[in-house]
Motif scaffolding. Sequence first.
Motif, mmCIF file in Angstrom:
data_model
loop_
_atom_site.group_PDB
_atom_site.id
_atom_site.type_symbol
_atom_site.label_atom_id
_atom_site.label_comp_id
_atom_site.label_asym_id
_atom_site.label_seq_id
_atom_site.Cartn_x
_atom_site.Cartn_y
_atom_site.Cartn_z
ATOM 1 N N TYR A 143 0.810 -1.212 0.000
ATOM 2 C CA TYR A 143 0.000 0.000 0.000
ATOM 3 C C TYR A 143 0.850 1.271 0.000
ATOM 4 C CZ TYR A 143 -3.448 3.491 1.436
ATOM 5 O OH TYR A 143 -4.231 4.607 1.496
ATOM 6 N N SER A 144 1.852 1.345 0.871
ATOM 7 C CA SER A 144 2.680 2.552 0.949
ATOM 8 C C SER A 144 3.428 2.794 -0.349
ATOM 9 C CB SER A 144 3.667 2.443 2.118
ATOM 10 O OG SER A 144 2.995 2.434 3.353
ATOM 11 N N ALA A 145 3.963 1.733 -0.943
ATOM 12 C CA ALA A 145 4.691 1.878 -2.200
ATOM 13 C C ALA A 145 3.755 2.302 -3.322
ATOM 14 C CB ALA A 145 5.392 0.573 -2.552
ATOM 15 N N VAL A 146 2.521 1.771 -3.332
ATOM 16 C CA VAL A 146 1.540 2.168 -4.341
ATOM 17 C C VAL A 146 1.197 3.643 -4.196
ATOM 18 C CG1 VAL A 146 -0.863 1.889 -5.067
ATOM 19 C CG2 VAL A 146 0.554 -0.128 -4.681
ATOM 20 N N ARG A 147 0.947 4.094 -2.984
ATOM 21 C CA ARG A 147 0.611 5.502 -2.766
ATOM 22 C C ARG A 147 1.760 6.409 -3.187
ATOM 23 N NH1 ARG A 147 -3.636 7.104 0.354
ATOM 24 N NH2 ARG A 147 -3.113 9.095 -0.624
ATOM 25 N N ALA A 148 2.991 5.976 -2.927
ATOM 26 C CA ALA A 148 4.142 6.781 -3.340
ATOM 27 C C ALA A 148 4.221 6.866 -4.857
ATOM 28 C CB ALA A 148 5.423 6.182 -2.771
ATOM 29 N N ALA A 149 3.979 5.749 -5.540
ATOM 30 C CA ALA A 149 4.026 5.755 -7.003
ATOM 31 C C ALA A 149 2.913 6.622 -7.586
ATOM 32 C CB ALA A 149 3.926 4.326 -7.528
ATOM 33 N N LEU A 150 1.723 6.535 -7.033
ATOM 34 C CA LEU A 150 0.609 7.348 -7.510
ATOM 35 C C LEU A 150 0.858 8.829 -7.241
ATOM 36 C CD1 LEU A 150 -2.367 5.127 -6.273
ATOM 37 C CD2 LEU A 150 -1.597 5.398 -8.640
ATOM 38 N N GLY A 151 1.450 9.130 -6.100
ATOM 39 C CA GLY A 151 1.696 10.515 -5.731
ATOM 40 C C GLY A 151 2.756 11.195 -6.559
ATOM 41 N N ALA A 152 3.566 10.419 -7.278
ATOM 42 C CA ALA A 152 4.610 11.011 -8.112
ATOM 43 C C ALA A 152 4.024 11.781 -9.286
ATOM 44 C CB ALA A 152 5.563 9.926 -8.606
ATOM 45 N N ASN A 153 2.819 11.411 -9.720
ATOM 46 C CA ASN A 153 2.155 12.113 -10.823
ATOM 47 C C ASN A 153 0.658 12.120 -10.536
ATOM 48 O OD1 ASN A 153 1.260 13.250 -13.212
ATOM 49 N ND2 ASN A 153 2.558 11.994 -14.525
ATOM 50 N N PRO A 154 0.218 12.976 -9.619
ATOM 51 C CA PRO A 154 -1.177 12.905 -9.155
ATOM 52 C C PRO A 154 -2.218 13.199 -10.222
ATOM 53 C CG PRO A 154 -0.067 14.845 -8.288
ATOM 54 C CD PRO A 154 0.990 14.011 -8.918
ATOM 55 N N VAL A 155 -1.888 14.006 -11.230
ATOM 56 C CA VAL A 155 -2.870 14.303 -12.271
ATOM 57 C C VAL A 155 -3.076 13.076 -13.163
ATOM 58 C CG1 VAL A 155 -3.392 15.749 -14.270
ATOM 59 C CG2 VAL A 155 -2.398 16.775 -12.220
ATOM 60 N N ALA A 156 -1.982 12.483 -13.612
ATOM 61 C CA ALA A 156 -2.093 11.316 -14.494
ATOM 62 C C ALA A 156 -2.687 10.110 -13.786
ATOM 63 C CB ALA A 156 -0.724 10.962 -15.072
ATOM 64 N N SER A 157 -2.477 10.003 -12.480
ATOM 65 C CA SER A 157 -2.923 8.824 -11.739
ATOM 66 C C SER A 157 -4.252 9.020 -11.032
ATOM 67 C CB SER A 157 -1.867 8.427 -10.703
ATOM 68 O OG SER A 157 -1.742 9.425 -9.696
ATOM 69 N N CYS A 158 -4.956 10.116 -11.303
ATOM 70 C CA CYS A 158 -6.164 10.462 -10.551
ATOM 71 C C CYS A 158 -7.188 9.334 -10.533
ATOM 72 C CB CYS A 158 -6.782 11.729 -11.141
ATOM 73 S SG CYS A 158 -8.379 12.188 -10.418
ATOM 74 N N MET A 159 -7.434 8.700 -11.683
ATOM 75 C CA MET A 159 -8.474 7.678 -11.755
ATOM 76 C C MET A 159 -8.174 6.497 -10.840
ATOM 77 S SD MET A 159 -9.576 7.650 -15.801
ATOM 78 C CE MET A 159 -7.939 7.923 -16.505
ATOM 79 N N VAL A 160 -6.926 6.088 -10.791
ATOM 80 C CA VAL A 160 -6.557 4.961 -9.938
ATOM 81 C C VAL A 160 -6.413 5.406 -8.484
ATOM 82 C CG1 VAL A 160 -4.832 3.171 -9.524
ATOM 83 C CG2 VAL A 160 -5.492 3.747 -11.858
ATOM 84 N N SER A 161 -5.850 6.587 -8.263
ATOM 85 C CA SER A 161 -5.709 7.100 -6.892
ATOM 86 C C SER A 161 -7.055 7.179 -6.186
ATOM 87 C CB SER A 161 -5.058 8.484 -6.907
ATOM 88 O OG SER A 161 -3.724 8.434 -7.319
ATOM 89 N N ALA A 162 -8.089 7.625 -6.924
ATOM 90 C CA ALA A 162 -9.416 7.745 -6.326
ATOM 91 C C ALA A 162 -9.913 6.397 -5.827
ATOM 92 C CB ALA A 162 -10.389 8.338 -7.338
ATOM 93 N N ARG A 163 -9.637 5.329 -6.579
ATOM 94 C CA ARG A 163 -10.042 3.983 -6.162
ATOM 95 C C ARG A 163 -9.238 3.518 -4.949
ATOM 96 N NH1 ARG A 163 -12.387 0.239 -9.939
ATOM 97 N NH2 ARG A 163 -13.147 1.214 -11.842
ATOM 98 N N VAL A 164 -7.916 3.693 -5.018
ATOM 99 C CA VAL A 164 -7.041 3.186 -3.956
ATOM 100 C C VAL A 164 -7.320 3.895 -2.635
ATOM 101 C CG1 VAL A 164 -4.624 3.044 -3.211
ATOM 102 C CG2 VAL A 164 -5.251 2.414 -5.550
ATOM 103 N N GLU A 165 -7.591 5.189 -2.682
ATOM 104 C CA GLU A 165 -7.847 5.932 -1.452
ATOM 105 C C GLU A 165 -9.096 5.422 -0.734
ATOM 106 O OE1 GLU A 165 -5.850 10.014 -3.233
ATOM 107 O OE2 GLU A 165 -8.008 9.942 -2.827
ATOM 108 N N ILE A 166 -10.048 4.911 -1.473
ATOM 109 C CA ILE A 166 -11.287 4.397 -0.882
ATOM 110 C C ILE A 166 -11.174 2.924 -0.537
ATOM 111 C CG2 ILE A 166 -13.728 3.905 -1.346
ATOM 112 C CD1 ILE A 166 -13.768 6.438 -3.083
ATOM 113 N N ALA A 167 -10.599 2.144 -1.450
ATOM 114 C CA ALA A 167 -10.676 0.684 -1.344
ATOM 115 C C ALA A 167 -9.375 0.011 -0.956
ATOM 116 C CB ALA A 167 -11.161 0.112 -2.678
ATOM 117 N N GLY A 168 -8.257 0.744 -0.962
ATOM 118 C CA GLY A 168 -6.983 0.093 -0.713
ATOM 119 C C GLY A 168 -6.515 -0.666 -1.936
ATOM 120 N N VAL A 169 -5.708 -1.691 -1.720
ATOM 121 C CA VAL A 169 -5.067 -2.407 -2.822
ATOM 122 C C VAL A 169 -5.712 -3.760 -3.095
ATOM 123 C CG1 VAL A 169 -2.817 -3.290 -3.631
ATOM 124 C CG2 VAL A 169 -2.915 -1.198 -2.291
#
Length: 288
Positions: free
Chosen positions: A15-41
């Motif tokens: 989870y922490s590594a996924v959040r770090a990877a998503l946070g590196a480009n928050p605009v491009a990763s918005c669709m997946v970040s929105a899912r992960v923030e609610i549901a986890g991995v």
Amino acid sequence: MLRVAGARLLDDRDYSAVRAALGANPVASCMVSARVEIAGVDPWRLGGELWGSGGTGLGADPADVGLDGLCFSGPNLMPLCGDPQAIRSFADRALRRARVCSSVVGPSEQVLGLWEELSGEWGPAREVRAEQPLMALDRQPDVLPDRFVRPVRPDELERYLPAAIAMFTEEVGVDPCAGDGGAGYRARVAELISSGRAFARFEDGEVVFKAEIGALSQRVGQIQGVWVHPDRRGEGLAAAGTSAVASRLVGGMGRVASLYVNSFNTPALAAYRRIGFRQVGSFSTVLF
């Protein structure tokens, strides 16, 4: 196809590594970040799988187990980051099963590289949209927002739905009601309305402008489904209406407003630039 060290299915230990990877480009990763923030991995809660390249999955500091590549596999296949070796590993994993996704979408370098690996077995595609500017706005718009654009109420679903169907058919090239009679698409639209993320301007009970916040992460909101009634195009409704939604995101929700658009849609590109959106990357989409 050359087989390389395989991409692995990620789980809660990542989870922490996924959040770090998503946070590196928050605009491009918005669709997946929105899912992960609610549901986890976890795939069952997430509604799809996350594949990773690199990292150990031992739950250590993300700096020590950082992912070299990340890809979401669900209704859409979304390679978010990764070098050519990571992309080949995602392709190798995707080809182990029958295709279930309706598109491959995401940053251009990763999508086009992945499609090169997949096209021999998954092709031909119905359409490849190779250049789609990814745009963002982190301040109030330059265009005066349309004061008549507002959130759609749940009791307005029946009036809103025809416009949503028309938009989808025009943009994607297929009828969203095909297959299940529209039950799935209707449920998705109803969900957007109930969550306050569908916006429209109604005149005489008819939608003349619509747009939605399709994905909403903690940092970014992605605007989608911008549509103007055919009889009202060329009047500036798209710019003023999109400005209203962007203003709601930036000022009311404290997010960066984002969207992506086909490069050949010059009127839309011009309208978004007038609003103040600036290109921050490029997406590509492969449609099946």
